[in-house]
Write a protein that holds these residues in place. Structure first.
Motif, PDB file in Angstrom:
ATOM      1  N   VAL A  24       0.760  -1.238   0.038  1.00  0.00           N
ATOM      2  CA  VAL A  24       0.076   0.166  -0.121  1.00  0.00           C
ATOM      3  C   VAL A  24       0.996   1.278  -0.084  1.00  0.00           C
ATOM      4  O   VAL A  24       0.785   2.335  -0.866  1.00  0.00           O
ATOM      5  CB  VAL A  24      -1.115  -0.213   1.355  1.00  0.00           C
ATOM      6  N   VAL A  25       2.131   1.124   0.814  1.00  0.00           N
ATOM      7  CA  VAL A  25       2.769   2.330   0.732  1.00  0.00           C
ATOM      8  C   VAL A  25       3.530   2.626  -0.545  1.00  0.00           C
ATOM      9  O   VAL A  25       3.677   3.852  -1.041  1.00  0.00           O
ATOM     10  CB  VAL A  25       4.150   2.217   1.758  1.00  0.00           C
ATOM     11  N   ALA A  60       1.129 -17.681   3.077  1.00  0.00           N
ATOM     12  CA  ALA A  60       1.761 -16.447   3.431  1.00  0.00           C
ATOM     13  C   ALA A  60       1.504 -15.299   2.401  1.00  0.00           C
ATOM     14  O   ALA A  60       1.065 -14.278   2.756  1.00  0.00           O
ATOM     15  CB  ALA A  60       3.195 -16.843   3.508  1.00  0.00           C
ATOM     16  N   GLY A  61       1.524 -15.429   1.133  1.00  0.00           N
ATOM     17  CA  GLY A  61       0.819 -14.594   0.158  1.00  0.00           C
ATOM     18  C   GLY A  61      -0.499 -14.110   0.463  1.00  0.00           C
ATOM     19  O   GLY A  61      -0.845 -13.175   0.080  1.00  0.00           O
ATOM     20  N   THR A  62      -1.451 -15.120   0.512  1.00  0.00           N
ATOM     21  CA  THR A  62      -2.913 -14.993   0.809  1.00  0.00           C
ATOM     22  C   THR A  62      -2.716 -13.887   2.193  1.00  0.00           C
ATOM     23  O   THR A  62      -3.735 -12.989   2.012  1.00  0.00           O
ATOM     24  CB  THR A  62      -3.621 -16.061   1.029  1.00  0.00           C
ATOM     25  N   TYR A  63      -2.198 -14.165   3.220  1.00  0.00           N
ATOM     26  CA  TYR A  63      -2.049 -13.309   4.235  1.00  0.00           C
ATOM     27  C   TYR A  63      -1.809 -11.961   3.796  1.00  0.00           C
ATOM     28  O   TYR A  63      -2.422 -10.898   4.067  1.00  0.00           O
ATOM     29  CB  TYR A  63      -1.456 -13.840   5.236  1.00  0.00           C
ATOM     30  N   ILE A  64      -0.582 -11.688   2.867  1.00  0.00           N
ATOM     31  CA  ILE A  64      -0.160 -10.613   2.610  1.00  0.00           C
ATOM     32  C   ILE A  64      -1.290  -9.843   1.729  1.00  0.00           C
ATOM     33  O   ILE A  64      -1.391  -8.544   1.856  1.00  0.00           O
ATOM     34  CB  ILE A  64       1.300 -10.719   1.672  1.00  0.00           C
ATOM     35  N   GLY A  65      -1.714 -10.657   0.986  1.00  0.00           N
ATOM     36  CA  GLY A  65      -2.857 -10.162   0.140  1.00  0.00           C
ATOM     37  C   GLY A  65      -4.091  -9.642   0.883  1.00  0.00           C
ATOM     38  O   GLY A  65      -4.607  -8.454   0.588  1.00  0.00           O
ATOM     39  N   LEU A  66      -4.446 -10.200   1.881  1.00  0.00           N
ATOM     40  CA  LEU A  66      -5.381  -9.954   2.737  1.00  0.00           C
ATOM     41  C   LEU A  66      -5.253  -8.346   3.483  1.00  0.00           C
ATOM     42  O   LEU A  66      -5.872  -7.674   3.341  1.00  0.00           O
ATOM     43  CB  LEU A  66      -5.720 -10.910   3.829  1.00  0.00           C
ATOM     44  N   ILE A  67      -4.022  -8.689   3.925  1.00  0.00           N
ATOM     45  CA  ILE A  67      -3.560  -6.988   4.750  1.00  0.00           C
ATOM     46  C   ILE A  67      -3.725  -6.060   3.791  1.00  0.00           C
ATOM     47  O   ILE A  67      -4.047  -4.878   4.168  1.00  0.00           O
ATOM     48  CB  ILE A  67      -2.211  -7.174   5.435  1.00  0.00           C
ATOM     49  N   SER A  68      -3.038  -6.333   2.596  1.00  0.00           N
ATOM     50  CA  SER A  68      -2.886  -5.024   1.814  1.00  0.00           C
ATOM     51  C   SER A  68      -4.081  -4.647   1.082  1.00  0.00           C
ATOM     52  O   SER A  68      -4.339  -3.390   0.968  1.00  0.00           O
ATOM     53  CB  SER A  68      -1.910  -5.426   0.587  1.00  0.00           C
ATOM     54  N   GLY A  69      -5.002  -5.750   0.938  1.00  0.00           N
ATOM     55  CA  GLY A  69      -6.451  -5.436   0.440  1.00  0.00           C
ATOM     56  C   GLY A  69      -7.237  -4.637   1.459  1.00  0.00           C
ATOM     57  O   GLY A  69      -7.910  -3.754   1.207  1.00  0.00           O
ATOM     58  N   ILE A  70      -7.224  -5.049   2.611  1.00  0.00           N
ATOM     59  CA  ILE A  70      -7.912  -4.289   3.875  1.00  0.00           C
ATOM     60  C   ILE A  70      -7.423  -2.914   4.004  1.00  0.00           C
ATOM     61  O   ILE A  70      -8.025  -1.732   3.923  1.00  0.00           O
ATOM     62  CB  ILE A  70      -7.628  -4.973   5.084  1.00  0.00           C
TER      63      ILE A  70
END
Length: 181
Positions: A24-25, A60-70
């Motif tokens: 996001v940054v 791990a990638g799905t978790y990163i995607g979840l955080i960046s999507g939120i």
């Protein structure tokens, strides 16, 4: 009764969350005036591939995607708002699959290229599917998808190569190791 150990350690959750926030940054701070679809993939696939390459666990990638999507939804990065979650989850899920396919050897530039290109293409496909679902005429999407898919592949792949080189440097410097503790 024995205590259950969590799937991701606290260290891994912190690392993956930072990678998700970094996406996001990067999307808000870097703006390359190239006017080419998918060009931002050269820098925002890097945190996903590096995070998956370090943690080396499915999801791990799905978790990163979840955080960046939120975070992208919360900060309103583009016009799709809530649907950002689906776009970034697709990206993370595809990089997860690439990590499994290459046995988490994402420090190899070829593996990084494939993971980055696949992630960037997945983001594009979900974006176009959402636009079709929201009522944009399919003729406009079909016209734009040809060139866009090539540029998403190239820029995502280049970002994946950059991520592979970063991972290789981290391994060489001893910051991370191949074997999990």
């Amino acid at each position: 009764m024995a205590a259950r150990t969590p799937y991701f350690s606290l260290h891994e959750i912190a690392l993956l969350s930072l990678c998700g926030a970094l996406i996001v940054v990067l999307n808000t701070t870097f703006s390359l005036p190239l006017k080419i679809p998918g060009h931002s993939g050269i820098y925002w696939v890097v945190p996903v591939i590096v995070g998956v390459g370090i943690v080396k666990k499915p999801g791990a990638g799905t978790y990163i995607g979840l955080i960046s999507g939120i975070l992208a939804t919360f900060f309103g990065l583009n016009t799709l708002h809530l649907f950002n979650l689906l776009i970034y989850l697709a990206l993370g899920g595809v990089v997860d699959l690439a990590g499994l396919l290459f046995l988490y050897r994402l420090d190899n530039p070829a593996a990084g290229f494939v993971a980055g290109a696949a992630g960037n293409l997945a983001k594009m496909v979900v974006n176009y599917l959402l636009q079709t679902f929201l009522g944009i005429p399919a003729a406009f999407i079909v016209i734009g998808i040809g060139i866009a898919s090539v540029t998403h592949l190239v820029f995502g792949g280049l970002g994946g190569v950059i991520a592979a080189l970063v991972l290789r440097s981290l391994l060489k410097a001893g910051v991370i190791t191949r074997d999990r503790a």
